[in-house]
Design a protein around this motif. Structure first.
Motif, short mmCIF file in Angstrom:
data_model
loop_
_atom_site.label_atom_id
_atom_site.label_comp_id
_atom_site.label_asym_id
_atom_site.label_seq_id
_atom_site.Cartn_x
_atom_site.Cartn_y
_atom_site.Cartn_z
N ASP A 65 -6.49 1.04 -7.37
CA ASP A 65 -5.86 -0.11 -6.75
C ASP A 65 -5.47 -1.15 -7.79
OD1 ASP A 65 -6.09 0.91 -4.19
OD2 ASP A 65 -7.95 -0.16 -3.75
N LYS A 91 -3.43 0.39 -3.30
CA LYS A 91 -2.92 -0.98 -3.28
C LYS A 91 -2.17 -1.28 -4.58
CE LYS A 91 -6.52 -3.01 -0.31
NZ LYS A 91 -7.25 -1.77 -0.01
N GLU A 128 0.86 -1.18 0.00
CA GLU A 128 0.00 0.00 0.00
C GLU A 128 0.90 1.23 0.00
OE1 GLU A 128 -2.66 -0.33 3.30
OE2 GLU A 128 -3.86 -1.89 2.34
N SER A 147 -3.65 -4.13 7.27
CA SER A 147 -2.46 -3.40 6.85
C SER A 147 -1.47 -3.34 8.01
CB SER A 147 -2.84 -1.98 6.41
OG SER A 147 -3.82 -2.02 5.38
#
Length: 221
Positions: free
Chosen positions: A160, A135, A126, A182
């Motif tokens: 992402d 992402k 990330e 995360s």
């Protein structure tokens, strides 16, 4: 959550202060802003290091970012760590994300080694770009995608970059079944314990170099 100091700091596994990581990041982080530099780093990690899920080493040496540079290959978890380390090395906040995915396309040997189509602790990166976490999944190198009939994962620094649900032929590919969250650093102890318990054959069976690519080519000939 906005970046903290931890998302820019080196760690023993995201070793963004390692000389080889610093050199790699400076050479490949080309662009006029963080978004362009992040995209350039993503492509350098994705395509510069062959994806190899056969040869895994769950030790710290085998999992840290700089180890991918030394070996020239890696699987999703250490390749994601390398992208995070390279980003931090040039001042782009980065952290690691993990999910369990169901892989509908694989090789016969990998299915035998795992005993399931469920892959736990799939890793991605990330990156903090333009005020949001984006992402990025640098796992499958372009050459592998072409051999396997997969759509390559592109990253533009805005949307992402996560696994496609289908391949080029419209067959099921990847399905996200559980998000693990995360992390500012790789939770190696948890990852290693879960992988050893879930896939004992994957860890124990030695496999020769380049055999994953060879298996892909043979099964898709």
């Amino acid at each position: 959550m906005e970046p903290t100091a931890a998302t820019l700091a080196p760690t023993p596994l995201i070793d963004s202060d390692h000389p080889d990581v610093v050199d790699f990041a400076r050479r490949h982080a080309v662009g006029d802003d963080d978004r362009e530099r992040a995209v350039a780093l993503y492509l350098a990690v994705r395509d510069g290091f062959r994806y190899d899920p056969y040869r895994i080493d769950l030790s710290a040496d085998g999992m840290r970012a700089s180890g991918v540079l030394a070996r020239g290959y890696g699987w999703c978890v250490p390749k994601a760590a390398l992208l995070a380390a390279a980003a931090r090395a040039v001042g782009i906040a980065a952290r690691l994300g993990y999910a369990d995915v169901r892989n509908h396309l694989s090789t016969e040997r990998l299915r035998r080694l795992l005993g399931t189509d469920l892959y736990i602790w799939h890793g991605y990166t990330e990156l903090w770009l333009d005020g949001a976490w984006r992402k990025a999944t640098p796992a499958f190198n372009l050459g592998l995608c072409e051999r396997f009939g997969l759509l390559p994962l592109e990253f533009d620094g805005v949307s992402d970059s996560i696994y496609h649900p289908y391949d080029r032929a419209g067959q099921r590919h990847m399905e996200y079944v559980h998000q693990r969250g995360s992390f500012d650093d790789m939770p190696l102890e948890r990852i290693a314990a879960d992988i050893v318990a879930t896939y004992p054959n994957w860890v124990a069976e030695p496999v020769s170099a380049d055999s994953f690519t060879a298996d892909v080519e043979r099964e898709n000939a």
